[in-house]
Scaffold this active site. Structure first.
Site, PDB file in Angstrom:
ATOM      1  N   LYS A 143      21.853  21.423  25.464  1.00 52.84           N
ATOM      2  CA  LYS A 143      23.033  20.775  26.048  1.00 52.84           C
ATOM      3  C   LYS A 143      24.286  21.643  25.859  1.00 52.84           C
ATOM      4  O   LYS A 143      25.044  21.859  26.818  1.00 52.84           O
ATOM      5  CB  LYS A 143      23.228  19.391  25.409  1.00 52.84           C
TER       6      LYS A 143
ATOM      7  N   ARG B 212      28.311  25.352  28.563  1.00 51.38           N
ATOM      8  CA  ARG B 212      29.026  26.632  28.529  1.00 51.38           C
ATOM      9  C   ARG B 212      28.609  27.524  29.691  1.00 51.38           C
ATOM     10  O   ARG B 212      29.423  28.271  30.235  1.00 51.38           O
ATOM     11  CB  ARG B 212      28.780  27.312  27.181  1.00 51.38           C
TER      12      ARG B 212
ATOM     13  N   GLY C 192      31.731  14.187  24.985  1.00 52.08           N
ATOM     14  CA  GLY C 192      32.811  14.799  24.217  1.00 52.08           C
ATOM     15  C   GLY C 192      32.909  16.292  24.479  1.00 52.08           C
ATOM     16  O   GLY C 192      34.005  16.855  24.528  1.00 52.08           O
TER      17      GLY C 192
ATOM     18  N   SER D  82      34.319  22.222  13.630  1.00 53.94           N
ATOM     19  CA  SER D  82      34.050  21.708  14.975  1.00 53.94           C
ATOM     20  C   SER D  82      33.932  22.834  15.988  1.00 53.94           C
ATOM     21  O   SER D  82      34.900  23.535  16.279  1.00 53.94           O
ATOM     22  CB  SER D  82      35.159  20.744  15.411  1.00 53.94           C
TER      23      SER D  82
ATOM     24  N   GLN E  23      33.465  22.304  19.060  1.00 51.19           N
ATOM     25  CA  GLN E  23      34.184  21.887  20.271  1.00 51.19           C
ATOM     26  C   GLN E  23      35.644  22.314  20.203  1.00 51.19           C
ATOM     27  O   GLN E  23      36.209  22.785  21.197  1.00 51.19           O
ATOM     28  CB  GLN E  23      34.070  20.371  20.451  1.00 51.19           C
TER      29      GLN E  23
ATOM     30  N   ASP F 265      24.067  17.069  14.641  1.00 49.34           N
ATOM     31  CA  ASP F 265      23.590  16.016  15.538  1.00 49.34           C
ATOM     32  C   ASP F 265      22.232  15.466  15.121  1.00 49.34           C
ATOM     33  O   ASP F 265      21.715  14.531  15.744  1.00 49.34           O
ATOM     34  CB  ASP F 265      23.492  16.553  16.975  1.00 49.34           C
TER      35      ASP F 265
ATOM     36  N   LYS G 105      31.400  10.626  16.037  1.00 46.86           N
ATOM     37  CA  LYS G 105      30.512  11.074  17.114  1.00 46.86           C
ATOM     38  C   LYS G 105      30.462   9.969  18.190  1.00 46.86           C
ATOM     39  O   LYS G 105      31.355   9.128  18.246  1.00 46.86           O
ATOM     40  CB  LYS G 105      29.128  11.391  16.555  1.00 46.86           C
TER      41      LYS G 105
ATOM     42  N   ARG H  61      27.999   7.184  13.263  1.00 50.15           N
ATOM     43  CA  ARG H  61      26.554   7.319  13.023  1.00 50.15           C
ATOM     44  C   ARG H  61      26.133   6.960  11.603  1.00 50.15           C
ATOM     45  O   ARG H  61      24.963   6.654  11.373  1.00 50.15           O
ATOM     46  CB  ARG H  61      26.089   8.735  13.393  1.00 50.15           C
TER      47      ARG H  61
ATOM     48  N   ARG I 114      21.642   9.472  20.599  1.00 46.56           N
ATOM     49  CA  ARG I 114      20.854   9.890  19.438  1.00 46.56           C
ATOM     50  C   ARG I 114      20.482   8.696  18.556  1.00 46.56           C
ATOM     51  O   ARG I 114      19.456   8.708  17.873  1.00 46.56           O
ATOM     52  CB  ARG I 114      21.575  10.977  18.651  1.00 46.56           C
TER      53      ARG I 114
HETATM   54  C1  S3P Z   1      28.979  20.485  20.252  1.00 48.44           C
HETATM   55  C2  S3P Z   1      29.530  20.488  19.004  1.00 48.44           C
HETATM   56  C3  S3P Z   1      29.344  19.391  18.043  1.00 48.44           C
HETATM   57  C4  S3P Z   1      28.170  18.495  18.417  1.00 48.44           C
HETATM   58  C5  S3P Z   1      28.161  18.154  19.874  1.00 48.44           C
HETATM   59  C6  S3P Z   1      28.102  19.402  20.730  1.00 48.44           C
HETATM   60  C7  S3P Z   1      29.259  21.626  21.156  1.00 48.44           C
HETATM   61  O1  S3P Z   1      30.516  18.610  18.026  1.00 48.44           O
HETATM   62  O2  S3P Z   1      28.191  17.312  17.655  1.00 48.44           O
HETATM   63  O3  S3P Z   1      27.047  17.337  20.185  1.00 48.44           O
HETATM   64  O4  S3P Z   1      28.549  21.773  22.183  1.00 48.44           O
HETATM   65  O5  S3P Z   1      30.169  22.390  20.853  1.00 48.44           O
HETATM   66  P1  S3P Z   1      31.781  18.984  17.087  1.00 48.44           P
HETATM   67  O6  S3P Z   1      32.313  20.250  17.534  1.00 48.44           O
HETATM   68  O7  S3P Z   1      32.736  17.858  17.297  1.00 48.44           O
HETATM   69  O8  S3P Z   1      31.221  19.007  15.693  1.00 48.44           O
END
Ligand code: S3P
Length: 460
Positions: A27, A32, A118, A191, A193, A344, A371, A375, A420
């Site tokens: 995913k 990306r 997210g 993070s 993200q 995750d 999340k 969780r 999940r």
């Molecule tokens: C992800 C980063 C993680 C993960 C999410 C996917 C990503 O989140 O939990 O399912 O693709 O960069 P965080 O960056 O908030 O930890």
């Protein structure tokens, strides 16, 4: 109040799981691949893309910002079928993306619907932040409850004007600034993200944008940005802190990308095979990037029999086939340092712990509370409802396992729009005396559309 549109599903004690499966594409890498292809100059091709709702939300948003994206069937005609196709069909066919070039995104006419995702939201906010466009982001009830302040802060410092709902939540509007202001940003939490949002904003920002990362998180953005020809360097200092620097306003070159299978999806079948007596399952083509492979390490420490077959590289990422056999698991203290590399996977690890002999303790998991659901709390409540012995701490769970005996089961679990959680309790049902019902199975389609089909296949 019951949701009239929900689709409940029950999972009952299972015969041994046997056979070979291939899981859908990763995913994180799928998101990306679409975003960087969208910003390259020319046509990129992607195979193995995860066609889950989250990734399709990214594709739709990029399309709304002027990027041509389409799915082409494979030459044998196996590809271009429905989005919910089986893995064989997902494997064939390719996605073709005509990039608009860094700086070339257009203003979307309507709000961008991020659904449950997210990753789509935070990474696309980064892209919009350094383009001269304004975009509104909306999402479902789960996503609308999640904190966006963590990306609003750095992106505002780069010059974006962001109006969010109270608490820094969705719906929110990002008015980008071009040229944006380069930033050196130390991540306040682990993070990927947030890291990726800043790096993506840096792509269209003159000069050098830096992310300082004290705790390493998944590095797919760095790998793929380099693959597309971005000027990106990573330096690790004497304290182990990573300094990731990107020079902006560089042209990205289109790529042909093969996406490996998602270790976070494989996780459900790894644990299912370990805990359903008599199981012997091979999972093909699983991504084993070290920043993602924590679960395998932890399950092996617990006594899990997981064999890596034919380790190789796919699309610049390490992969292998995994052969997993039923094992007598033992409880352990999980080192909190491993958390980012399996962030995750904790919901399904908790299910494994509930079947292990002895106590499993986890700490340092406060990020799990923000999340798709909280969780820690949702897993503790659900596991207790099916008869597991669980104590919820501030930043982790303490679980006393059955030593391999079936759980009582016999409860309906609230999935809280969290894929999940739904899949974790589906697996728990396979080792429960009375069936476990997930109140709504629909969220599984965000990341793993053929989860149930693969499970059924292994039971036949
Ligand atoms: C992800 C980063 C993680 C993960 C999410 C996917 C990503 O989140 O939990 O399912 O693709 O960069 P965080 O960056 O908030 O930890």
């Amino acid at each position: 109040m019951t949701d009239q549109t929900a689709t409940p599903r029950s999972f009952a004690a299972s015969a041994p799981l046997k056979g070979r499966i291939a899981i859908p594409g990763d995913k994180s890498i799928s998101h990306r691949s679409l975003m960087l292809s969208a910003l390259a100059v020319g046509t990129s091709r992607v195979t193995g893309l995860l066609e889950g709702h989250d990734v399709l939300a990214t594709a739709a948003a990029l399309h709304a910002m002027g990027v041509q994206i389409e799915k082409r069937p494979a030459a044998d005609g196996g590809g271009g079928r429905a989005m919910g196709a089986t893995i064989e069909h997902m494997d064939s066919g390719e996605w073709v993306i005509d990039g608009v070039g860094v700086g070339g995104l257009l203003q979307p006419r309507e709000a961008l619907d991020m659904g449950n995702s997210g990753t789509s939201t935070r990474l696309l906010m980064g892209l919009v932040a350094s383009h001269p466009i304004t975009a509104t982001f909306v999402g479902d009830a789960s996503l609308s409850g999640r904190p966006m302040g963590r990306v609003i802060d750095p992106l505002s410092q780069m010059g974006a004007d962001i109006n969010a709902s109270p608490g820094g939540r969705l719906p929110l509007m990002v008015r980008g600034l071009a040229p944006a202001i380069p930033l050196s940003y130390r991540l306040p939490m682990a993070s990927a993200q947030v890291k990726s949002a800043v790096l993506l904003a840096g792509l269209n920002t003159p000069g050098i944008t830096e992310v300082i990362e004290p705790v390493p998180t998944r590095d797919h953005s760095e790998r793929m940005l380099k693959g597309f020809g971005a000027d990106l360097t990573v330096e690790t200092d004497s304290e182990g802190t990573r300094h990731i620097r990107i020079r902006g306003e560089v042209e990205l070159k289109p790529q042909t990308i093969v996406i490996p299978g998602d270790p976070s999806s494989a996780a459900f079948f790894i644990v299912a095979a370990l805990i359903v007596p008599g199981s012997d399952v091979t999972i093909a083509n699983v991504g084993l990037n070290p920043t993602r492979a924590g679960l395998i390490e932890v399950l092996r420490q617990m006594g899990g029999d997981i064999e890596l077959i034919d380790p190789r590289e796919v699309g610049g990422e390490p992969v292998a086939d995994l052969r997993v056999r039923h094992s007598a698991l033992k409880g352990i203290d999980v080192d909190p340092a491993v958390a980012p590399s399996m962030i995750d996977e904790f919901p399904i690890l908790f299910v494994a712990a509930a079947l292990a002999e002895g106590r499993t303790t986890t700490t340092g998991l406060d990020e799990l509370r923000v999340k798709e659901s909280d969780r820690l709390s949702v897993m503790a409540t659900g596991l207790k409802a099916i008869g597991a012995r669980v104590e919820e701490g501030g930043d982790g769970l303490i679980i006393d396992g059955t030593g391999g005996d079936a759980l009582p089961g016999g409860a309906t679990i609230a999935g809280h729009l969290d894929h999940r959680i739904c899949m974790s309790f589906a697996v728990a049902g396979l080792v429960s005396t009375a069936p476990v019902t997930v109140d709504d199975i629909a969220p599984v389609a965000t990341s793993f559309p053929n989860f149930e089909a693969l499970l059924t296949g292994l039971q036949e």
